[in-house]
Every structure is written in C-alpha cells, then in structure tokens.
Design a protein around this motif. Structure first.
Motif, PDB file in Angstrom:
ATOM      1  N   GLU A 183      59.549 -85.327 -16.318  1.00  0.00           N
ATOM      2  CA  GLU A 183      58.367 -84.488 -16.543  1.00  0.00           C
ATOM      3  C   GLU A 183      58.034 -84.417 -18.034  1.00  0.00           C
ATOM      4  O   GLU A 183      56.863 -84.514 -18.440  1.00  0.00           O
ATOM      5  CB  GLU A 183      58.610 -83.081 -16.010  1.00  0.00           C
ATOM      6  CG  GLU A 183      58.607 -82.958 -14.496  1.00  0.00           C
ATOM      7  CD  GLU A 183      58.956 -81.550 -14.042  1.00  0.00           C
ATOM      8  OE1 GLU A 183      59.353 -80.715 -14.892  1.00  0.00           O
ATOM      9  OE2 GLU A 183      58.840 -81.272 -12.834  1.00  0.00           O
TER      10      GLU A 183
ATOM     11  N   THR B  83      55.646 -86.043  -9.208  1.00  0.00           N
ATOM     12  CA  THR B  83      55.425 -85.787 -10.638  1.00  0.00           C
ATOM     13  C   THR B  83      54.669 -86.945 -11.281  1.00  0.00           C
ATOM     14  O   THR B  83      53.731 -86.734 -12.061  1.00  0.00           O
ATOM     15  CB  THR B  83      56.773 -85.584 -11.352  1.00  0.00           C
ATOM     16  OG1 THR B  83      57.407 -84.414 -10.842  1.00  0.00           O
ATOM     17  CG2 THR B  83      56.578 -85.426 -12.854  1.00  0.00           C
TER      18      THR B  83
ATOM     19  N   HIS C 283      50.768 -87.147 -12.833  1.00  0.00           N
ATOM     20  CA  HIS C 283      50.472 -87.665 -14.170  1.00  0.00           C
ATOM     21  C   HIS C 283      49.375 -88.725 -14.108  1.00  0.00           C
ATOM     22  O   HIS C 283      48.446 -88.716 -14.931  1.00  0.00           O
ATOM     23  CB  HIS C 283      51.734 -88.259 -14.787  1.00  0.00           C
ATOM     24  CG  HIS C 283      51.525 -88.814 -16.158  1.00  0.00           C
ATOM     25  ND1 HIS C 283      51.332 -88.018 -17.265  1.00  0.00           N
ATOM     26  CD2 HIS C 283      51.460 -90.099 -16.613  1.00  0.00           C
ATOM     27  CE1 HIS C 283      51.168 -88.770 -18.339  1.00  0.00           C
ATOM     28  NE2 HIS C 283      51.237 -90.027 -17.967  1.00  0.00           N
TER      29      HIS C 283
END
Length: 607
Positions: free
Chosen positions: A202, A287, A291
């Motif tokens: 992350e 995740t 993005h």
C-alpha cells in the motif's frame, strides 16, 4: 532565569511556554550541551537529552511535552550535531518510532528528520531508512487493525512518513535514487505475517503516485509484482479448490447456476487453510486494482501501463504456476481498452512473433506463454471489440500459414512447439468468438487459410488439447467455417500421445491464464468485464445434440452415443480450460462422471 542557570536545571529546558526561557534560549542550551560533548567534556544535560529521546510513554503528557521541546530544539541545532561525537543521541533519534507517540511529538520528530536529511548528506540514508521502517507496523498494530483507534494511529503515522519523504526528495534531489534500493531491501518476505506485505505494498503504491514515482515508478511496480507473484506461488490449489459437496475457501463457478449476464456466484471466504495467504493475496490484488483505478481517473494509466507491463514481463509472464496475479494486467486493460487493452494484446503478439528471429532456445517457454496469454486474453476480454480480436487472429493465422509453407520434413512435435501453440491459440479464441467473427464477411475471409493449416502434415489437431479441438470443430461445422469431414477423424486415444511429447511445464494443453479468477474480492473487480463460458453464443444450438456423433476427435469413433453426449455435456459445462488427460478407458469413464464444478487449467496434476 538565564541560559547559564538553565544548564544546571535540566527540567527548565522543557518549560518552552515559560516567558523566562524563550525558544531561542532553549536551542542555545542544546547547542551548548552538544558543544561540550564535542570538546570531550562530560555533560549531564547531554545525558539527560539521550534519556529523554528514549521516552515512548504515550500516556504521560509531561514526558511527551519534554520530548516535544527537545526535538524542536534539536531541529534548530542540526548544524551542531557531529556524526562522530554525538552518536548516542543520533542513535536515539533514528531508533525512534512514530507508532509510540502522539501527533504533536510525531510532527516535531519529522521536522528533525527532514532537517537532518537536508543539512548533511551523511545523515540522508539513516533518515530514509528510519522513515520507511514505519511501512512495517509493530505487531500490536497488525493484531489490532480492526480497532478504530489503531486505524487512526496508522493514518497519523503513515501520512507523516509520506509527507517527510516527499519534502526530503524536494530538498535533496538525490534522495529518490537512494530510497528505492532501501525499499527493495526492506520489502517484507512472504514468510512474515502476510498482512505486513499488504501494508508495505500500500505504501509503495502511494509513493508511486507521488513525485518519487516519477523517478522510481518502474522499480516500485517491479517490487509490487514480485511480491504478488511470490504470494501467489505460496498458495496451493488444495488451499482453494474443494469438492463441491464440501465447499471450502471459495465456491467455484457453477455453469448450471448461471444465466447469461448473471453475476458470478463466487462464494465467500470460510476457513483459510493457507494460513491467511489467500485472504492476503485477495486484499493485495484489490489494493493494486484501486491504485490502477486512481491512475485512470487522474489520466496517468497509459503512462503507468508501460511500467506495469515491464514488471509483468519480468515476473509473471513466464511463471507457469501463477493463478491470480496476472489479473492485474487484465484489470488495467479493462479500465482503458482503447489504449492499454490494445497495447497488451499487441505486446504479447509481438513477443510470440519474435520467435521467428534467432534467439536462445531457453526462450521457447516465454514465447509459448505469450501466445497462451494472448489466446486467453482475446477469449475472455469482454471489453475487446470484435474487430480487434479478428485482427489479432489474422496475424496468428498468417504466421501459422507461413510456418507451414517453410517448415522442413521433421514432423516431431517437439520440433514445432511454437506452431502448435499458435494453432491452439487460434482454436481456443474461436471457441469463444466464432459466431461474432463469422458474422462479418471480411473477418470470415481472413480465416480461409486456417483449413489448410489444420490439414497440414504437422497435424495440429492431433497435438492440441482435445477438448479445445472438439469444441472448435463443432462450432466450425455449425458455422460453415469449413467442411468437417472424415479428414478430421483421428486414430487411437481420445488424447493423442503426441500432445504429451513436450513434457514438463511446456505442455501444450494446460495453460490458459485468464481462466476465471478464484478470489472473491478480486473477481468482483473482474467479473463485469469478463466473458464466462455461459455467456458464449456458439454457432450451434446448445439444445441440439443431434449432430454430435459426426464430430469425432482423436480416435473416439468407438465411443457409444451415450458417452459422446456425456462428453459434450462435460465440455459445455466447463467454464474454464479443462485440465484432464484421457489416458485410458478407466480415466475416461471417471471423467465422464466429473461434476460441473470447474477445475483450473493450472491444477496440480497439470503442473
């Protein structure tokens, strides 16, 4: 109270709110203590500073205020700090953790770290290492991430770390190039708690989305893709796949529960037999999806895609056992079909076509993997227009036709692996796309050379996956692509031994990497742009089995009518590439009774 008196009363140093001792005088006291130590003198105040730096009691407000005052005074005195004489206090500073302190102390510590990094290059690496160390939270944070106050603390810490890294990168242009190797070095291994890997990634992606990413975005994606691959490979199929009568980690795609356009009924997570790795991989994929979606919203996905593909080519493309991580590319393409979607297919095709140039033999598996990815992508990408799929098929057909014209007399299958891979790719795509291709006369005409390719002495229909061949011939006959006659009836076993001639991980019949995603949350991002077998409209009537017996593959002419009906049922109910090898009659009879639950093409037996 003057400065000289303050030196004999350490506690007065922290009375920054007292009018008798200004901030300037506090800084002066710190500088005097630093100078005394540098001159070789013993200084009680300096010792007091070192002890104060080690305070990590969040509940003691008085101690927190003292530490805050000292950090601010040190920020104004960094030019007086000497790397040789003040090792104790520097060690204390670089050993501090934001996780142990309240926000006002965090701010003062970050100001000090920024000042140290910008004042002297001697401290830059220590400052950067101290900051990125926070990307791996302490155990008490990992164990309590479900608690609101811990989530809030995580936000406090990591937002300040990223802010400090950005400020340092602006003040010290060399900083990003020094930072990237450190990030790679501290990247958690898979044997650590897997939630740690998710949090670290992350933070990597947050850096990629900053000015630091303009310098090191490519390397950041390499790190992310490497960890995705590693976690992917840590998971065994036994951790995911369970018998239909005892549903395990995930429910599989059941074709008999699907209608065209329905949402894929992938189940929920139950007991994770992988030790948490499946859930961590799922979170990591989501995740990365988030993005990429952010990149697309901000108009930078096209730029990011090139870096993403490079990392995919380095870590995923030739990883035969990859189960899920390749869907990062699929998702990026679905976000921007006109640019990323077209580029991905074209790049894969270019890799495959580069096989006709002199290259090391060890790259054969890479070329075969590229065309397998291409076939699976063209078959499954709901966002890909028919015209693009047809153009890719034309190039594949032309390449295979050229190969047939120039090949030598050596008909050993192992000498023509790439040719067979290309043929199977064409047939596999047409199993999903034949009706839409044949509906356009120009696209149909571009497939004319295919019949001569399949009739060539190299006999690709004998080598390619029997289930793909059977489905392709059935649709080709119904759609009038060419006449299916006795020329397409073969000898001996249902699966020719020729299809096993390659051996090892380069077997032709086992790998279509974009078979349905088996992770629940990841699949929810994929399913809307994915073609499941239940959605396919073949050229034949799915309810009409009258002509099935006329299409016999690889010597199955002795099978009775009932067996053939069962085989068609099994083939049509499978929603992903079947893995089975019909070596003998016992195996064949067992598979005729197989449940409709899908099995992935990269199953343990295949691998």
């Amino acid at each position: 109270m003057g400065a000289s008196e303050a030196l004999t009363d350490p506690s007065s140093l922290y009375n920054v709110g007292n009018n008798d001792l200004s901030d300037t005088e506090t800084v002066l006291n710190v500088r005097n203590a630093l100078a005394s130590v540098q001159n070789g003198e013993s200084d009680l105040l300096y010792d007091q500073f070192v002890e104060t730096i080690q305070i990590n009691n969040r509940s003691d407000h008085a101690l927190g205020a003292q530490l805050d005052a000292l950090l601010k005074a040190l920020s104004g005195s960094v030019a007086c700090i000497d790397v040789n004489h003040h090792r104790r206090i520097l060690s204390g500073i670089f050993g501090m953790s934001l996780w142990d302190h309240k926000p006002h102390v965090m701010d003062s510590l970050m100001d000090l770290i920024i000042s140290l990094a910008a004042t002297s290059g001697k401290y830059l690496d220590n400052c950067l290492n101290m900051l990125i160390r926070h990307f791996v939270p302490p155990p008490w944070v990992i164990d309590r991430l479900w608690q609101g106050r811990v989530i809030e603390q995580k936000q406090h810490v990591l937002s300040r770390v990223h802010g400090a890294l950005l400020k340092i990168s602006l003040l010290v242009p060399l900083a990003p190039s020094r930072l990237l190797p450190m990030l790679a070095q501290q990247l958690p291994k898979i044997n650590k708690k897997d939630q740690v890997v998710v949090i670290y990634v992350e933070n990597l992606l947050k850096l990629e989305n900053s000015s630091i990413g303009q310098v090191g975005g490519g390397m950041i994606f390499m790190m992310v893709m490497e960890r995705l691959r590693d976690l992917d490979l840590e998971i065994d199929w036994d951790d995911i796949l369970q018998d239909d009568s005892n549903r395990g980690m995930f429910d599989m795609e059941l074709e008999d529960a699907m209608n065209e356009g329905d949402e894929l009924p992938v189940g929920s997570l139950n007991q994770d037999t992988s030790g948490g790795k499946i859930e961590s991989l799922d979170k990591l994929m989501v995740t990365c999806f988030d993005h990429l979606e952010s990149c697309n919203l901000h108009g930078r996905l096209d730029q990011v895609f090139e870096k993403l593909f490079d990392s995919f080519e380095n870590f995923i493309l030739n990883t035969y056992k990859s189960k899920v991580s390749q869907f990062l590319m699929f998702y990026a393409c679905s976000l921007d079909p006109e640019n990323c979607g077209v580029k991905f297919g074209s790049k894969l095709l270019d890799i495959f076509l580069s096989s006709n140039k002199p290259r090391p033999t060890r790259q054969v598996s890479l070329w075969m993997s590229a065309v397998a990815y291409l076939a699976s992508y063209l078959a499954r990408g709901k966002f890909l227009p028919v015209s693009y799929v047809a153009s890719m098929l034309k190039r594949l057909v032309d390449e295979c036709a050229d190969y047939c014209r120039t090949c030598n007399d050596d008909i050993r299958p192992e000498a023509h692996q790439l040719f067979y891979s290309g043929c199977q790719a064409i047939m596999y795509v047409l199993c999903f796309r034949m009706r839409s291709i044949l509906d356009v006369p120009r696209f149909r005409s571009e497939l004319i050379p295919l019949e001569s390719i399949l009739m060539h002495k190299l006999n690709p229909l004998m080598v390619c996956l029997p289930s793909v061949v059977a489905e392709f011939l059935r649709q080709a006959k119904a759609g009038g692509l060419f006449v299916v006659s006795d020329s397409f009836i073969f000898e001996d076993l249902l699966e020719s031994e020729l299809s096993r001639a390659f051996g090892g991980c380069e077997r032709l019949d086992t790998f279509f990497p974009f078979d349905p995603c088996l992770l629940k949350s990841s699949n929810s991002n994929i399913s809307g742009n994915f073609i499941y077998w239940s959605m396919v409209r073949p050229t034949y009537d799915k309810d009409d089995d009258e002509d099935d017996a006329e299409i016999i593959v690889n010597g199955d002419e002795e099978s009775d009518e009932e067996d053939e009906g069962d085989l068609d049922y099994a083939l049509n109910k499978m929603s992903i590439t079947p893995k089975h090898s019909f070596k003998n009659n016992m195996e064949r009879e067992r598979l005729m009774k197989m449940p409709s639950m899908i099995r992935p093409s990269t199953s343990p037996e295949s691998l």
